[in-house]
Design a protein around this motif. Structure first.
Motif, PDB file in Angstrom:
ATOM      1  N   PHE A   1     -23.984 -37.011  23.324  1.00  0.00           N
ATOM      2  CA  PHE A   1     -23.648 -35.712  22.745  1.00  0.00           C
ATOM      3  C   PHE A   1     -22.442 -35.104  23.443  1.00  0.00           C
ATOM      4  O   PHE A   1     -22.086 -35.475  24.558  1.00  0.00           O
ATOM      5  CB  PHE A   1     -24.856 -34.773  22.805  1.00  0.00           C
ATOM      6  N   SER A   2     -21.803 -34.176  22.730  1.00  0.00           N
ATOM      7  CA  SER A   2     -20.686 -33.409  23.277  1.00  0.00           C
ATOM      8  C   SER A   2     -21.052 -31.939  23.206  1.00  0.00           C
ATOM      9  O   SER A   2     -21.684 -31.494  22.246  1.00  0.00           O
ATOM     10  CB  SER A   2     -19.413 -33.663  22.474  1.00  0.00           C
ATOM     11  N   VAL A   3     -20.647 -31.190  24.219  1.00  0.00           N
ATOM     12  CA  VAL A   3     -21.031 -29.788  24.331  1.00  0.00           C
ATOM     13  C   VAL A   3     -19.786 -28.919  24.550  1.00  0.00           C
ATOM     14  O   VAL A   3     -18.873 -29.306  25.280  1.00  0.00           O
ATOM     15  CB  VAL A   3     -21.990 -29.587  25.526  1.00  0.00           C
ATOM     16  N   THR A   4     -19.786 -27.741  23.910  1.00  0.00           N
ATOM     17  CA  THR A   4     -18.785 -26.727  24.216  1.00  0.00           C
ATOM     18  C   THR A   4     -19.530 -25.490  24.699  1.00  0.00           C
ATOM     19  O   THR A   4     -20.709 -25.306  24.379  1.00  0.00           O
ATOM     20  CB  THR A   4     -17.917 -26.354  22.998  1.00  0.00           C
ATOM     21  N   GLN A   5     -18.841 -24.664  25.458  1.00  0.00           N
ATOM     22  CA  GLN A   5     -19.454 -23.436  25.946  1.00  0.00           C
ATOM     23  C   GLN A   5     -18.615 -22.249  25.498  1.00  0.00           C
ATOM     24  O   GLN A   5     -17.426 -22.196  25.769  1.00  0.00           O
ATOM     25  CB  GLN A   5     -19.577 -23.452  27.462  1.00  0.00           C
ATOM     26  N   THR A   6     -19.262 -21.313  24.792  1.00  0.00           N
ATOM     27  CA  THR A   6     -18.587 -20.121  24.321  1.00  0.00           C
ATOM     28  C   THR A   6     -19.461 -18.918  24.625  1.00  0.00           C
ATOM     29  O   THR A   6     -20.626 -18.891  24.233  1.00  0.00           O
ATOM     30  CB  THR A   6     -18.353 -20.185  22.790  1.00  0.00           C
ATOM     31  N   ASP A   7     -18.911 -17.962  25.326  1.00  0.00           N
ATOM     32  CA  ASP A   7     -19.640 -16.733  25.669  1.00  0.00           C
ATOM     33  C   ASP A   7     -20.989 -17.017  26.324  1.00  0.00           C
ATOM     34  O   ASP A   7     -21.991 -16.381  26.008  1.00  0.00           O
ATOM     35  CB  ASP A   7     -19.841 -15.857  24.418  1.00  0.00           C
ATOM     36  N   GLY A   8     -21.037 -18.029  27.175  1.00  0.00           N
ATOM     37  CA  GLY A   8     -22.253 -18.355  27.904  1.00  0.00           C
ATOM     38  C   GLY A   8     -23.260 -19.195  27.138  1.00  0.00           C
ATOM     39  O   GLY A   8     -24.299 -19.554  27.669  1.00  0.00           O
ATOM     40  N   THR A   9     -22.974 -19.511  25.877  1.00  0.00           N
ATOM     41  CA  THR A   9     -23.885 -20.326  25.075  1.00  0.00           C
ATOM     42  C   THR A   9     -23.344 -21.741  24.990  1.00  0.00           C
ATOM     43  O   THR A   9     -22.213 -21.954  24.573  1.00  0.00           O
ATOM     44  CB  THR A   9     -24.016 -19.752  23.638  1.00  0.00           C
ATOM     45  N   ARG A  10     -24.159 -22.699  25.386  1.00  0.00           N
ATOM     46  CA  ARG A  10     -23.761 -24.114  25.308  1.00  0.00           C
ATOM     47  C   ARG A  10     -24.206 -24.661  23.966  1.00  0.00           C
ATOM     48  O   ARG A  10     -25.387 -24.620  23.636  1.00  0.00           O
ATOM     49  CB  ARG A  10     -24.371 -24.891  26.472  1.00  0.00           C
ATOM     50  N   THR A  11     -23.236 -25.157  23.188  1.00  0.00           N
ATOM     51  CA  THR A  11     -23.498 -25.624  21.831  1.00  0.00           C
ATOM     52  C   THR A  11     -23.123 -27.090  21.704  1.00  0.00           C
ATOM     53  O   THR A  11     -22.030 -27.496  22.099  1.00  0.00           O
ATOM     54  CB  THR A  11     -22.683 -24.798  20.813  1.00  0.00           C
ATOM     55  N   ILE A  12     -24.032 -27.885  21.126  1.00  0.00           N
ATOM     56  CA  ILE A  12     -23.758 -29.298  20.876  1.00  0.00           C
ATOM     57  C   ILE A  12     -22.892 -29.394  19.628  1.00  0.00           C
ATOM     58  O   ILE A  12     -23.267 -28.890  18.574  1.00  0.00           O
ATOM     59  CB  ILE A  12     -25.055 -30.091  20.698  1.00  0.00           C
ATOM     60  N   THR A  13     -21.732 -30.046  19.777  1.00  0.00           N
ATOM     61  CA  THR A  13     -20.826 -30.220  18.640  1.00  0.00           C
ATOM     62  C   THR A  13     -20.965 -31.607  18.018  1.00  0.00           C
ATOM     63  O   THR A  13     -20.609 -31.800  16.867  1.00  0.00           O
ATOM     64  CB  THR A  13     -19.367 -30.009  19.065  1.00  0.00           C
ATOM     65  N   LYS A  14     -21.480 -32.558  18.784  1.00  0.00           N
ATOM     66  CA  LYS A  14     -21.680 -33.910  18.279  1.00  0.00           C
ATOM     67  C   LYS A  14     -22.961 -34.436  18.917  1.00  0.00           C
ATOM     68  O   LYS A  14     -23.130 -34.375  20.135  1.00  0.00           O
ATOM     69  CB  LYS A  14     -20.489 -34.788  18.658  1.00  0.00           C
ATOM     70  N   LEU A  15     -23.863 -34.958  18.079  1.00  0.00           N
ATOM     71  CA  LEU A  15     -25.138 -35.472  18.554  1.00  0.00           C
ATOM     72  C   LEU A  15     -25.430 -36.767  17.821  1.00  0.00           C
ATOM     73  O   LEU A  15     -25.478 -36.786  16.598  1.00  0.00           O
ATOM     74  CB  LEU A  15     -26.243 -34.444  18.302  1.00  0.00           C
ATOM     75  N   GLN A  16     -25.592 -37.842  18.596  1.00  0.00           N
ATOM     76  CA  GLN A  16     -25.765 -39.149  17.982  1.00  0.00           C
ATOM     77  C   GLN A  16     -26.850 -39.933  18.714  1.00  0.00           C
ATOM     78  O   GLN A  16     -26.859 -40.032  19.934  1.00  0.00           O
ATOM     79  CB  GLN A  16     -24.440 -39.910  18.054  1.00  0.00           C
ATOM     80  N   LYS A  17     -27.782 -40.492  17.931  1.00  0.00           N
ATOM     81  CA  LYS A  17     -28.855 -41.311  18.474  1.00  0.00           C
ATOM     82  C   LYS A  17     -28.264 -42.638  18.952  1.00  0.00           C
ATOM     83  O   LYS A  17     -27.430 -43.227  18.274  1.00  0.00           O
ATOM     84  CB  LYS A  17     -29.884 -41.556  17.371  1.00  0.00           C
ATOM     85  N   GLN A  18     -28.702 -43.110  20.117  1.00  0.00           N
ATOM     86  CA  GLN A  18     -28.178 -44.377  20.647  1.00  0.00           C
ATOM     87  C   GLN A  18     -29.002 -45.538  20.171  1.00  0.00           C
ATOM     88  O   GLN A  18     -30.153 -45.449  19.905  1.00  0.00           O
ATOM     89  CB  GLN A  18     -28.153 -44.358  22.174  1.00  0.00           C
TER      90      GLN A  18
END
Length: 98
Positions: free
Chosen positions: A81-98
């Motif tokens: 997964f890839s995560v971004t952080q905006t205003d203290g909230t961590r949001t997953i932008t990409k989520l992929q099952k391995q």
């Protein structure tokens, strides 16, 4: 004074660009919980390296970006997964099952 202002702006731009690149770094982990109502997922990240690799850390809860489906995911699934952080909230932008 003008040169100092230009240098400050350049340094700030590089810091922002550098932090955005780090935020988009691909991470891996195991899903420990899913809340499909609130669009959140708890993931225990895979530890890098060999020292303490088996101990791992606590699971972290992330908000999932709109458009990402959680229907095919279950607790215990290994994901990248890839995560971004905006205003203290961590949001997953990409989520992929391995």
């Amino acid at each position: 004074m003008k040169i100092a202002r230009i240098l400050s702006a350049g340094i700030a731009a590089l810091a922002i660009a550098g932090s955005a690149a780090v935020a988009q770094q691909a991470l891996t982990g195991t899903i420990t919980g899913i809340n499909r109502i609130n669009d959140t997922v708890a993931i225990k990240q895979t530890q890098s390296g060999t020292v303490g690799a088996n101990t791992g850390g606590a699971a972290e809860e992330f908000k999932v970006q709109k458009g990402q489906s959680l229907e095919d995911l279950h607790a215990g699934d290994k994901v990248s997964f890839s995560v971004t952080q905006t205003d203290g909230t961590r949001t997953i932008t990409k989520l992929q099952k391995q």
